[in-house]
Design a protein around this motif. Structure first.
Motif, PDB file in Angstrom:
ATOM      1  N   HIS A 111      -1.356   8.151  -7.643  1.00  0.00           N
ATOM      2  CA  HIS A 111      -0.380   8.519  -6.615  1.00  0.00           C
ATOM      3  C   HIS A 111      -1.122   9.051  -5.392  1.00  0.00           C
ATOM      4  CE1 HIS A 111       3.001   8.245  -9.447  1.00  0.00           C
ATOM      5  NE2 HIS A 111       2.245   8.888 -10.302  1.00  0.00           N
ATOM      6  N   HIS A 139       8.077   5.731  -4.971  1.00  0.00           N
ATOM      7  CA  HIS A 139       8.067   7.007  -5.695  1.00  0.00           C
ATOM      8  C   HIS A 139       8.644   8.119  -4.826  1.00  0.00           C
ATOM      9  CE1 HIS A 139       4.506   5.404  -8.297  1.00  0.00           C
ATOM     10  NE2 HIS A 139       5.625   4.734  -8.481  1.00  0.00           N
ATOM     11  N   CYS A 148       4.531  11.544  -2.440  1.00  0.00           N
ATOM     12  CA  CYS A 148       3.699  10.401  -2.820  1.00  0.00           C
ATOM     13  C   CYS A 148       3.888   9.304  -1.788  1.00  0.00           C
ATOM     14  CB  CYS A 148       4.109   9.886  -4.193  1.00  0.00           C
ATOM     15  SG  CYS A 148       3.191   8.405  -4.672  1.00  0.00           S
TER      16      CYS A 148
HETATM   17 CU   LIG Z   1       3.445   7.771  -6.628  1.00  0.00          CU
END
Ligand SMILES: [Cu+2]
Length: 497
Positions: free
Chosen positions: A426, A484, A479
């Motif tokens: 991430h 996300h 992120c």
């Molecule tokens: Cu992520």
């Protein structure tokens, strides 16, 4: 590249279709420079207009219905340190959007991540370009829940800040190029709807482009190149390497390093920028490649961007799979697995006939040393996920615009410990306040650099030093796999004076 250029390259057959990726036709596609935004500049004040709209372009020889800031990449906004900018943004899309000045140290009331610009409306972004901020930034939408579809559809452009250091002979004498790296997936001329898998992984695409061109050829006139690189992809990582040449990193997200750092390869996570010098010392053709990289995403067997994978996309099998959900293990088991991206050529650089590269600059800009011992707060940010639900967390919570997650004091230095508790990479991005990486996995950072986005490999711990300077207000961290972000991996930071 503007619409006319796109059409021209398309009509000449210089760009290939993404369904026929083995055809060599596009090897001759010339390297397109993103156009520069025309601005009015007088007495240190810059006025500019950026408009978001639906756009019918030709991408890789095929019609593509996109959302852009007037072509892809959007026009490059070139600014100088210290200038006052009056940037008017107009939304001509049929949906709400906004503009995020990614990486620029400007007040959160200006670069407001929670502001909405409704269809047909405009918003003025007025700010001063900070001194010492020379570097490569970008602008893109930041509407929670819609960032992934809007960014993927082409809403991204570069923002370049020029400063006194650009006059160094070793930089000024280099040939500068802007490289916006972006992948795409189409169904006909449309970007298909997001599947459950897309929300889990972040969407990648089988069509890889540099400034919207597929594997273009850059014929260098000079032997020293200065490449400003942006990863404008939703989720794809680029592990960049140039055949037979090291890359000399001179700047990261927030501007110059103290001196060039020689790298055999450079990982660019979504949202990150880098500036590198390339020194061509022999004639020849050299490929800029994206080496295989495993970010922990679930991929189609045979590679998500392979022709076979594309065929399955075209026939809706991805949809079928996602409708079955992860409970349908038979279907998933036969199609999905963990794996790296495959090696891809992004660009070919043709060196000049008898190249004589410039010496490297002996030093660049001083990068302030932050003293973590003086930090007034140490905070921990734990990245988590409920993968099957495509829900993402920071410290166990999904984003809530009505909740302040972190309250901090203006003028303080903080140490943030970023902990990735998931099986996927991430890239962690903080708005407004540039930071420095102190350590990764307990090892001190190899050089000092200003960053706004830092990648976290699975189970990795990265410590950063965050000076909360100049501006109070409400901003966010999240992120930069934007799916996300849209699905919860974001929090609110409130800095009070
Ligand atoms: Cu992520």
């Amino acid at each position: 590249m503007n619409r006319r250029e796109l059409l021209k390259y398309g009509a000449l057959g210089l760009a290939s279709s993404y369904g026929l990726s083995r055809l060599p036709a596009f090897a001759q596609s010339p390297f397109p420079q993103p156009r520069t935004l025309e601005v009015l500049r007088a007495d240190g004040v810059v006025e500019a207009q950026i408009t978001a709209r639906q756009s019918n372009l030709t991408l890789s020889g095929k019609p593509a219905r996109l959302m852009t800031y007037g072509g892809f990449p959007g026009p490059t906004l070139r600014l100088r340190e210290g200038e006052t900018v009056r940037l008017n943004f107009t939304n001509n899309l049929p949906e709400a959007t906004n503009l995020h000045l990614h990486g620029l140290h400007v007040p959160p009331s200006v670069d407001d991540p929670l502001a909405l610009v409704q269809p047909g409306e405009s918003r003025l972004y007025e700010f001063t370009v900070p001194k010492g901020s020379a570097g490569t930034y970008w602008y893109h939408p930041h509407v929670h829940g819609r960032v992934a579809p809007q960014l993927y559809a082409g809403l991204a452009g570069l923002l370049v800040v020029e400063g006194p250091l650009d006059a160094l002979p070793e930089l000024k004498g280099a040939e500068e190029h802007l490289l916006v790296l972006k992948d795409w997936l189409f169904s006909g001329n449309r970007i298909p709807a997001w599947t459950h898998m897309d929300w889990m992984n972040g969407r990648e695409g089988n069509l890889l482009t540099v400034n919207a061109a597929v594997r273009p050829t850059l014929r260098a006139q000079k032997a020293t190149l200065r490449l400003r690189l942006l990863n404008a992809s939703n989720a794809r990582y680029y592990r960049l390497a140039l055949e037979n040449h090291p890359l000399y990193l001179i700047a990261t997200d927030g501007g110059f390093l103290e001196k060039p750092v020689e790298l055999p390869e450079l990982l660019l996570a979504p949202g990150e920028r880098a500036e590198v010098l390339v020194r061509l010392s022999r004639p020849g053709n050299y490929r800029l490649q994206a080496l295989p990289y495993d970010r922990g995403a679930m991929m189609m067997h045979g590679g998500m961007m392979g022709d076979q994978g594309m065929g399955m996309m075209d026939h809706g099998m991805m949809d079928h799979g996602s409708r079955g959900g992860m409970g349908d293990t038979g279907m998933m088991g036969s199609m999905m697995g963990m794996g790296a991206t495959r090696l891809e050529t992004l660009l070919t650089i043709v060196a000049p006939a008898s190249p004589k590269p410039l010496p490297l600059p002996a030093s660049l800009a001083p990068v302030e040393r932050l003293e973590p011992a003086r930090a007034t707060a140490t905070r921990r940010f734990e990245l988590g996920e409920r993968m099957m639900q495509a829900e993402f967390f920071i410290n166990g919570q999904m984003f809530d615009p009505a909740r302040v997650d972190v309250r901090a004091q203006l003028g303080s230095l903080e140490v943030w410990e970023l902990v990735n508790k998931t099986d996927m990479d991430h890239p962690f991005h903080l708005h407004t306040y540039p930071f420095q990486v102190l350590s990764r996995g307990g090892k001190p950072a190899p050089y000092r650099a200003w960053k706004d986005t830092v990648n976290l490999r699975k189970n990795e711990v990265v410590r950063i030093a965050v000076p909360l300077r100049d501006f109070s207000g409400v901003t966010v961290y999240h992120c930069h796999i934007v799916e996300h972000e849209d699905r919860g991996m974001m929090g609110i930071l409130q800095v009070k004076g």
